[in-house]
Every structure is written in structure tokens, then in C-alpha cells.
Motif scaffolding. Sequence first.
Motif, mmCIF file in Angstrom:
data_model
loop_
_atom_site.group_PDB
_atom_site.id
_atom_site.type_symbol
_atom_site.label_atom_id
_atom_site.label_comp_id
_atom_site.label_asym_id
_atom_site.label_seq_id
_atom_site.Cartn_x
_atom_site.Cartn_y
_atom_site.Cartn_z
ATOM 1 N N UNK A 197 0.826 -1.217 0.000
ATOM 2 C CA UNK A 197 0.000 0.000 0.000
ATOM 3 C C UNK A 197 0.856 1.260 0.000
ATOM 4 N N UNK A 198 0.416 2.272 -0.756
ATOM 5 C CA UNK A 198 1.083 3.566 -0.771
ATOM 6 C C UNK A 198 0.029 4.655 -0.642
ATOM 7 N N UNK A 199 0.456 5.800 -0.138
ATOM 8 C CA UNK A 199 -0.431 6.952 -0.036
ATOM 9 C C UNK A 199 -0.299 7.792 -1.309
ATOM 10 N N UNK A 200 -1.421 8.182 -1.868
ATOM 11 C CA UNK A 200 -1.411 8.983 -3.093
ATOM 12 C C UNK A 200 -2.441 10.090 -2.964
ATOM 13 N N UNK A 201 -2.163 11.197 -3.634
ATOM 14 C CA UNK A 201 -3.088 12.332 -3.641
ATOM 15 C C UNK A 201 -3.463 12.664 -5.076
ATOM 16 N N UNK A 202 -4.691 13.125 -5.255
ATOM 17 C CA UNK A 202 -5.091 13.667 -6.547
ATOM 18 C C UNK A 202 -5.819 14.977 -6.292
ATOM 19 N N UNK A 203 -5.951 15.775 -7.327
ATOM 20 C CA UNK A 203 -6.534 17.103 -7.198
ATOM 21 C C UNK A 203 -7.948 17.115 -7.757
ATOM 22 N N UNK A 204 -8.879 17.615 -6.977
ATOM 23 C CA UNK A 204 -10.252 17.823 -7.426
ATOM 24 C C UNK A 204 -10.480 19.320 -7.617
ATOM 25 N N UNK A 205 -10.822 19.697 -8.828
ATOM 26 C CA UNK A 205 -11.135 21.090 -9.148
ATOM 27 C C UNK A 205 -12.493 21.089 -9.834
ATOM 28 N N UNK A 206 -13.541 21.341 -9.078
ATOM 29 C CA UNK A 206 -14.894 21.172 -9.600
ATOM 30 C C UNK A 206 -15.139 19.704 -9.866
ATOM 31 N N UNK A 207 -15.601 19.375 -11.076
ATOM 32 C CA UNK A 207 -15.824 17.973 -11.394
ATOM 33 C C UNK A 207 -14.675 17.395 -12.241
ATOM 34 N N UNK A 208 -13.526 18.057 -12.180
ATOM 35 C CA UNK A 208 -12.334 17.562 -12.860
ATOM 36 C C UNK A 208 -11.326 17.070 -11.836
ATOM 37 N N UNK A 209 -10.811 15.881 -12.058
ATOM 38 C CA UNK A 209 -9.777 15.331 -11.192
ATOM 39 C C UNK A 209 -8.476 15.229 -11.970
ATOM 40 N N UNK A 210 -7.388 15.608 -11.330
ATOM 41 C CA UNK A 210 -6.054 15.489 -11.905
ATOM 42 C C UNK A 210 -5.308 14.408 -11.129
ATOM 43 N N UNK A 261 2.303 8.664 -8.615
ATOM 44 C CA UNK A 261 2.058 8.526 -7.174
ATOM 45 C C UNK A 261 1.635 7.109 -6.817
ATOM 46 N N UNK A 262 1.114 6.364 -7.804
ATOM 47 C CA UNK A 262 0.678 4.989 -7.552
ATOM 48 C C UNK A 262 1.638 3.958 -8.126
ATOM 49 N N UNK A 263 2.380 4.320 -9.177
ATOM 50 C CA UNK A 263 3.253 3.320 -9.801
ATOM 51 C C UNK A 263 4.596 3.899 -10.205
ATOM 52 N N UNK A 264 5.038 4.952 -9.532
ATOM 53 C CA UNK A 264 6.260 5.640 -9.915
ATOM 54 C C UNK A 264 7.531 4.862 -9.645
ATOM 55 N N UNK A 265 8.545 5.171 -10.439
ATOM 56 C CA UNK A 265 9.846 4.529 -10.275
ATOM 57 C C UNK A 265 10.447 4.841 -8.909
ATOM 58 N N UNK A 266 10.121 6.013 -8.378
ATOM 59 C CA UNK A 266 10.662 6.392 -7.069
ATOM 60 C C UNK A 266 10.109 5.527 -5.942
ATOM 61 N N UNK A 267 9.046 4.766 -6.214
ATOM 62 C CA UNK A 267 8.463 3.881 -5.195
ATOM 63 C C UNK A 267 9.131 2.519 -5.146
ATOM 64 N N UNK A 268 10.068 2.284 -6.059
ATOM 65 C CA UNK A 268 10.744 0.986 -6.140
ATOM 66 C C UNK A 268 12.236 1.181 -5.878
ATOM 67 N N UNK A 269 12.789 0.520 -4.857
ATOM 68 C CA UNK A 269 14.232 0.650 -4.608
ATOM 69 C C UNK A 269 15.031 0.212 -5.833
ATOM 70 N N UNK A 270 16.159 0.864 -6.095
ATOM 71 C CA UNK A 270 16.948 0.529 -7.288
ATOM 72 C C UNK A 270 17.261 -0.954 -7.430
ATOM 73 N N UNK A 271 17.522 -1.639 -6.323
ATOM 74 C CA UNK A 271 17.871 -3.052 -6.420
ATOM 75 C C UNK A 271 16.656 -3.967 -6.574
ATOM 76 N N UNK A 272 15.449 -3.371 -6.579
ATOM 77 C CA UNK A 272 14.227 -4.173 -6.736
ATOM 78 C C UNK A 272 13.485 -3.846 -8.026
#
Length: 367
Positions: A72-85, A90-101
Motif C-alpha cells: 500500500x502507498x499513499x497517493x493524492x489527486x486534485x479535485x477542481x470542480x468535477x475535474x480530477x487530476x 504517485x501509484x506506480x512511480x519509479x521512485x516507489x521501487x528501490x533501485x535493487x528491486x
Amino acid sequence: MRIIIAPDKFAGTLTALEAAQAVADGWRSADPTVDAELVPLSDGGPGFVEVLHTALGGTLAQATVTGPLGDPVQAAYLLDGDTAYIESAQACGLHLVPPDARDAGRTTTLGVGELIAHAIAAGARTLVVGLGGSSTNDGGAGMLAALGAGPRDALTRGGGALAALTGEIDLGPARAATGGVTLIAATDVDNPLLGLHGASAVFGPQKGADDNEVQRLDAALAAFADATEPGGALRDAPGAGAAGGLGYALLLLGGTVESGVARVLAAVGLDRLAAGADLVITGEGSFDFQSLRGKLPHGVARAAAAHGVPCVVTAGVVSVGRAEAAAAGITETYSLVESAGSTEAALTRSAEELRGLAAQVARRWTS
């Protein structure tokens, strides 16, 4: 003198905001009278949500989702009216995986689908999904599974497992889950899903794949494409290969591809800001040939050129010649590695060295 400081992140060392602040501090050390406005940017990869939140306001929503390795990871998204960014990294980024993994055959986009479902449940009717900085090469299979596509187990075990697919994938539930919702893939990558210019060949090595693994992953994505759209053309669409094929999955759901740079530049009002500037400064970790193919520095330079304002690039590494840069509207380029004297210094003292480089640039432009 009025300057606009509008960099992307320096991947692995500085966020876009940190880079902008370092440039501003360095310039002010040489020219305390400068009027500098900081405009951190993103092309859809890491920093996409932060940059848009600063520009647009709106509400940041938090969600716990499945990370690229299943944790599990924590992720944020932006709600601006009925548009989400949504920032897929944040859910599958390379920074979430250690280099050796890092294993592009194992990582999943399941969490991206969970973020999309979360945003729809929160009332979003337009979803802009920023693509970039992913650790995945699963063609968005995990994302589709999170939205109901099946068989779920076959789609959530990473890109390598897709080679074993037999029969067609049932996309009906995923399409129903996103029915009535406008999906936009925000990316400035124009790669197709497969082949020499596809997701596996171009981006797989950044995610831990060697030459043999690249071939296996490409074959697995071909099997996935045959199972999701037999004989279809979406696999060849520009942007289908973005984020390890996540662009392809969004296209399967009826999404469209849009320039992430253009959307961000419009949100921050860069055209208006450039019109009143004497100089625009942009930058990124590596200023290379891809930077000239519509990526962020190119977009910033075009906005500056429209008003006859010079634009310079400060980058970790510069591998673009003067003539090529000039053709893209870049007045001058400055390399952090050259200024610092070594790659190690540029990486370990990035902010300090960027401040020093910015002071040099300031003296060059104010003398």
C-alpha cells in the motif's frame, strides 16, 4: 530585470519547486534587485498534481492504493470542480521501487485504477491522468483490472505475466465503470505501444530491463494488445506507449491523449507571464534530443519566443548542440555537471551547485 523561473524537476535530486528556488536564490546573490517569479512546472510526471494545485487551487484528496510492488502507498489527486487530476507516478512511480528491486516485468498499475475509481466516486466527471515517471510496463493491465476488467489475476501480476494470456480480456466492466467520464492521458511522449520505439524498448531499460527482458516485455505487450483489441490500431497510436503502456489502456477505455505540457502551461498562465518578462529560465535533469520533441523546455521556449523574450536552460546535463537548441527557441544552455566539475558533485550537491550556476548566469545576463 524581471525573470520567470519555470523549470521541471531534476529527476532524482530536486523537485521543480526546489529547482526554481535554487535558481532564484543564486540569481539574487548576484543581482539583489531582480524581480523573479517562480513557476515550477511538470509535463505529467512527478510533480503534476502539486504544480496544478498551486496554479488552480482545488482540493487535494488522499487515498491509500496498491503500489507498483503490491504494497500500500499513499497517493493524492486534485479535485477542481468535477475535474480530477491524477498523477500516475504517485501509484506506480519509479521512485516507489528501490533501485535493487526494479523489475519492469513485475510492477503493476493496479493503484492507478484504484485512484481513478476513487476520483469517480468523489464526483469527478473529467479525469486528467498525468503519465510519466512510472516503474511499470504492463500496458495498463493492472489499471484495467482495478476498474473491473478480467481475468483479474492475469492482469495484476505485472507486464511479464501478460505473455501467458490466452483468449480475449473482458473490458466491459472497466468501460462501464468509466462510462460518462471523460478520460484524458496527459503526456508529451508520442511512442506507440510496441516495437523499436515502443514502451519496452525505449523506457524498459530505465526500469531495470536488459536487452533480453526488453524483448520479452515487448512480446508480452503484443499478447496483451491481441487480447484486448485483436487487429486494432490503438497499439500504434501516439502516446500509447506512455508510462509503460498506460496510455494504451486509457485509449482502450475511450480516452484521448493530450499534451501534459500544454495543459500545465495554460494552468499557470505562462504565456501571460512571459509577455511581461525580460528573460525566461527553464530546466530539467537532462536536456537532450527528447527535450526538443515537444517536452517541457520546448514548450516554455515557444511561449517565450511568442513575445520575443529570450529563454535559457539550466540542466543537470546538456547533450543538445547550440544550433539544435537555437532552432527550438533556446537562447543559451548551461550544464550543472560542467559547472560543478563532475557528475558526482552535481548529484550530491544539486541545490548548492544550481545556486552557483544561476549566479554565473545572472552575471552573464546583467553585465
